[in-house]
Design a protein around this motif. Structure first.
Motif, mmCIF file in Angstrom:
data_model
loop_
_atom_site.group_PDB
_atom_site.id
_atom_site.type_symbol
_atom_site.label_atom_id
_atom_site.label_comp_id
_atom_site.label_asym_id
_atom_site.label_seq_id
_atom_site.Cartn_x
_atom_site.Cartn_y
_atom_site.Cartn_z
ATOM 1 N N ALA A 37 0.756 -1.210 -0.063
ATOM 2 C CA ALA A 37 -0.320 0.137 0.007
ATOM 3 C C ALA A 37 0.853 1.410 0.163
ATOM 4 N N MET A 38 2.042 1.224 0.757
ATOM 5 C CA MET A 38 2.929 2.468 0.775
ATOM 6 C C MET A 38 3.468 2.794 -0.666
ATOM 7 N N VAL A 39 4.012 1.369 -1.264
ATOM 8 C CA VAL A 39 4.279 1.839 -2.580
ATOM 9 C C VAL A 39 3.585 2.138 -3.555
ATOM 10 N N LEU A 40 2.100 1.661 -3.464
ATOM 11 C CA LEU A 40 1.190 2.187 -4.324
ATOM 12 C C LEU A 40 1.148 3.605 -4.162
ATOM 13 N N VAL A 41 0.760 4.209 -2.693
ATOM 14 C CA VAL A 41 0.504 5.537 -2.578
ATOM 15 C C VAL A 41 1.631 6.470 -3.228
ATOM 16 N N VAL A 42 3.027 6.016 -2.852
ATOM 17 C CA VAL A 42 3.898 6.803 -3.219
ATOM 18 C C VAL A 42 4.114 6.862 -4.880
ATOM 19 N N LEU A 43 3.667 5.779 -5.481
ATOM 20 C CA LEU A 43 3.650 5.872 -7.117
ATOM 21 C C LEU A 43 2.252 6.568 -7.562
ATOM 22 N N PHE A 44 1.176 6.298 -6.828
ATOM 23 C CA PHE A 44 -0.140 6.658 -7.727
ATOM 24 C C PHE A 44 -0.939 7.786 -6.871
ATOM 25 N N ALA A 45 -0.468 8.048 -5.782
ATOM 26 C CA ALA A 45 -1.492 8.758 -4.888
ATOM 27 C C ALA A 45 -0.631 9.978 -4.250
#
Length: 308
Positions: free
Chosen positions: A129-137
């Protein structure tokens, strides 16, 4: 002198109705015990608690000063909203993938897909989730998805279609984080269940009778193999709703049941702690009952009545 006497009165104590001197702390303690019913006998308190729990009257939260039942309903709606979509997508993705892996057992597809699902299983959901937040949020790359909440600020002004779109837009990253890290168990269970059934004598007989591989797989193997997968549904639901969702709810500011219980334990908010445990237990028992009913419906050989 009068001010000094007032301070001494507070420090020494207050005079109760029966003439016994009590300190201010003792008086407050007695008032609190009376307020919460702790001055009654233990068995009477237990009977009152059971009666209240039967009608879902859990009292008020110590810290939030709100009815616990209202807090659970509000948090349960959020957890249920996230959990249902997570479990649905897990099974929609895992069952076809597991069947494909069983049919192509030992192939490159089986090997590479196993590496991907096991890697996802080994990766904690909050880290993904942290990786996705950094990339897409908005974490430094793209701002495609929101980072908190279940709705936008102008949600009430949107049309019905826009509200549905806004809802799925907000839950995309939390749900994907849960699904990607939970695929492995159901996928490998599906594969192993199908492989086990495909090696049994009735499958060999069906093939010898000239049935196509598709007919054998759908008409014979699938019905028996899916029994184990159906039995796994309650455990998957409980895991998603009450265990793995706590960190996800924390990261995305989703005040679901997991987060509510975690905060209650941290603050020693006992009415919420006992109420959430009670609700979790009832929910787990209900899921077990539903699982048994579905299990019997999937396999007519299973009956619950006493055999004579």
């Amino acid at each position: 002198m009068m001010a000094q006497m007032s301070v001494e009165d507070l420090s020494v104590g207050v005079q109760s109705g029966d003439g016994v001197a009590k300190t201010l702390e003792e008086q407050i303690g007695d008032d609190l015990r009376k307020k919460y019913g702790l001055d009654r006998p233990l068995f009477e308190r237990f009977c009152i608690m059971v009666k209240n729990y039967v009608v879902f009257d859990f009292g008020k939260s110590y810290f939030k000063n709100q009815p616990v039942a209202d807090l659970i309903l509000k948090g349960g709606a959020i957890s249920f909203s996230i959990g249902v979509w997570t479990v649905l997508l897990i099974y929609v993705a895992s069952i076809p993938l597991g069947i494909a892996k069983a049919v192509r057992n030992g192939s490159k597809f089986d090997l590479y897909s196993s590496l991907i699902v096991v890697a996802g299983y080994a990766l904690p959901n909050f880290l993904l989730a942290m990786v996705l937040v950094v990339l897409f949020a908005g974490g430094g790359f793209w701002s495609w998805f929101p980072v908190e909440g279940l709705r936008s600020d102008n949600y009430e002004e949107l049309s019905f279609i826009s509200r549905v779109t806004d809802y799925f837009w907000h839950i995309a990253i939390p749900v994907f984080s849960e699904v990607a890290t939970s695929l492995a168990a159901i996928t490998m269970l599906t594969k192993n269940a199908f492989l086990d059934e495909m090696g049994k004598q009735y499958v060999v007989t069906a093939r010898a009778q000239g049935l196509s591989e598709r007919s054998v797989l759908i008409g014979h193997v699938m019905r028996n193999a899916l029994l184990l997968i159906v039995a796994r549904v309650p455990l998957t639901l409980v895991t998603v709703f009450f265990s793995s969702s706590i960190l996800i709810e924390r990261m995305f500011s989703l005040n679901g049941l997991g987060m509510l219980g975690f905060e209650a334990v941290s603050n020693r908010d006992y009415p919420i702690i006992f109420a959430t445990l009670y609700v979790f237990t009832l929910f787990g028992l209900a899921l077990r009952l539903v699982s048994d009913i579905v299990y019997a419906a999937a396999d007519p050989r299973i009956r619950f009545e006493t055999q004579r």
